[in-house]
Structures are given as C-alpha cells and as structure tokens.
Design an enzyme around this catalytic site. Structure first.
Site, PDB file in Angstrom:
ATOM      1  N   CYS A 115      44.788  46.691  76.497  1.00  0.00           N
ATOM      2  CA  CYS A 115      44.472  45.465  77.241  1.00  0.00           C
ATOM      3  C   CYS A 115      44.884  44.237  76.427  1.00  0.00           C
ATOM      4  O   CYS A 115      46.064  43.943  76.315  1.00  0.00           O
ATOM      5  CB  CYS A 115      42.998  45.447  77.644  1.00  0.00           C
ATOM      6  SG  CYS A 115      42.650  44.217  78.939  1.00  0.00           S
ATOM      7  N   HIS A 210      42.185  50.367  80.305  1.00  0.00           N
ATOM      8  CA  HIS A 210      41.200  50.754  79.289  1.00  0.00           C
ATOM      9  C   HIS A 210      41.004  52.282  79.269  1.00  0.00           C
ATOM     10  O   HIS A 210      40.068  52.790  79.898  1.00  0.00           O
ATOM     11  CB  HIS A 210      39.860  50.062  79.557  1.00  0.00           C
ATOM     12  CG  HIS A 210      39.859  48.622  79.200  1.00  0.00           C
ATOM     13  ND1 HIS A 210      39.447  48.168  77.962  1.00  0.00           N
ATOM     14  CD2 HIS A 210      40.258  47.529  79.897  1.00  0.00           C
ATOM     15  CE1 HIS A 210      39.582  46.851  77.922  1.00  0.00           C
ATOM     16  NE2 HIS A 210      40.065  46.442  79.077  1.00  0.00           N
ATOM     17  N   GLU A 212      39.708  54.054  77.111  1.00  0.00           N
ATOM     18  CA  GLU A 212      38.407  54.423  76.525  1.00  0.00           C
ATOM     19  C   GLU A 212      37.309  54.490  77.581  1.00  0.00           C
ATOM     20  O   GLU A 212      36.220  55.013  77.307  1.00  0.00           O
ATOM     21  CB  GLU A 212      38.030  53.437  75.409  1.00  0.00           C
ATOM     22  CG  GLU A 212      37.427  52.126  75.847  1.00  0.00           C
ATOM     23  CD  GLU A 212      38.428  51.107  76.360  1.00  0.00           C
ATOM     24  OE1 GLU A 212      38.013  49.985  76.717  1.00  0.00           O
ATOM     25  OE2 GLU A 212      39.638  51.418  76.399  1.00  0.00           O
TER      26      GLU A 212
END
Length: 231
Positions: A115, A210, A212
């Site tokens: 990002c 993202h 994660e």
C-alpha cells in the site's frame, strides 16, 4: 535446521498508544504483518523510524525488507503541492522508509512494498502519486475488496496468474511510474495495483492492497523465498 530468513518490516511511530494502565509514545505495527511473514516461513523484525543514515546498516543485517502501509506520503517527497484530501505528513517515517528502500535497492535485498510501501517505492525511483481517487476505500477502518488483474509476463503474474479479490483501503495511487518500474496488476478502473522491477534487477515488488489482511500467502512466500536464496 535451516534458519528462517530475517524480514524487516517498517512500523508506525505514534505519539500516544494505550495498553493496560499505560499511555505512551509507541512504535506500532498491525499484527497482520508479522503474522504474514511468519506464515510465509520468515522471521519478522520491526523497523521503527530511525536516522535515515542508519538504513544501509539496518538493511545489511536483513534478508528481506517490507515497507508497510500507513499514512499518506508527503507530496513534497515527489515535488507536488498538497491536495486538500491528503492527510497530515509523517516526515520521520517518510525519510526512514525512503532510505530503507534505497538501501535495499542498492544492496539487491528482496523488497516488498505494501500500500503506502508501494507508493513510496514509486516515489523513491522518481515517480509521482495521484493524491485522491475514489472507489478503493470503503467505510473508515474497514477493508474493502475488489478484483485485480495481473499483467501477463510479470513477476506478479507468475505468482498469481488469475484475477483475484484483494483486501484494499487506499485513496491514493501511483501516478507517473518511477525509473525502471513496470505495472504488474490493475484494478477494473485501470488503477495500477502492483509495480515491479523486471527480472534481472533484483526481487522488487509493490502491491497496492493489503495481503496481511487476507489468506493468500503467495506474494509473501515469494519474498521470503527470494530472501532465503539471497542470504
């Protein structure tokens, strides 16, 4: 037993954070980042903002680097006037992470930007950012999902050849691409969602979403694998 590659992940530096009875200045990193590194086979190390002059020494001790998501990049970093939609600057973090990126590029240390990290990678190589777009961030504090389509023949396409739904929350995007960078994924509206340096220039990839916050380990596993091979 084979040692796990050491992957440094940049962090926030917040004036106030609270836990238990304490409210203090804190270096913070959402737990999804180290967990993703761990699930992908790496050992995670936090890299809070520091003197940019120490970035080369820090990267020299690492097998791979992740530049995490976070606040908007200061437009001064790419020679632009501040748009009213752009958030407040984080100068210490901008300087530290730009230094980490440049140190990783110089040392050919595998590098992943997530990002904000992708945006800073673009800026570090002379690119610019579009300071406000719509349709890529939903309710504040809630990650949305939208499809990204890989560009055939790129590193990202070799990892994830199919169109995929990804977790996303951003209102800025890459503008003019930095020197040597190529787009490797797009959203349906044409927004560049991944950038990379071509093979032969090291393992360098930035993704606008993202990972994660999802279950797809392929990008992080590829970073950890490259880090292990380079160590």
């Amino acid at each position: 037993m084979t040692s796990r590659p050491l992957i440094g992940v940049s962090t926030y530096l917040e004036a106030r954070a609270r836990w238990g009875v304490w409210e203090l200045e804190a270096a913070l990193l959402p737990a999804g980042y180290p967990r993703l590194v761990q699930r992908a086979g790496g050992l995670a190390a936090m890299l809070p903002p520091d003197d940019p002059a120490r970035a080369v020494a820090a990267v020299a001790r690492l097998d791979g680097v992740v530049i995490a998501g976070g606040p908007d990049v200061d437009p001064a970093c790419y020679g632009a006037e501040r748009d009213p939609h752009t958030g407040p600057p984080a100068p210490a973090r901008d300087a530290w992470e730009l230094a980490l990126i440049r140190a990783a590029l110089a040392a050919h240390t595998p590098l992943l930007g997530i990002c904000r990290g992708m945006q800073l990678l673009n800026v570090a190589l002379g690119g610019t950012l579009t300071q406000h777009i719509t349709g890529h961030a939903g309710t504040p504090g809630v990650f949305d999902r939208h499809p990204v389509r890989p560009v055939p023949g790129t590193r990202y396409a070799s990892l994830a050849p199919e169109e995929a739904l990804v977790p996303t929350f951003h209102h800025q995007s890459a503008g003019r691409l930095g020197t040597g960078l190529v787009p490797s994924a797009h959203a349906a509206d044409g927004t560049v969602e991944a950038i990379e340096l071509p093979s032969g220039q090291g393992w360098v990839l930035g993704v606008q979403w993202h990972p994660e916050m999802g279950e797809d380990l392929r990008v992080m596993r590829a970073l950890v694998s490259a880090a292990g091979a380079a160590s």
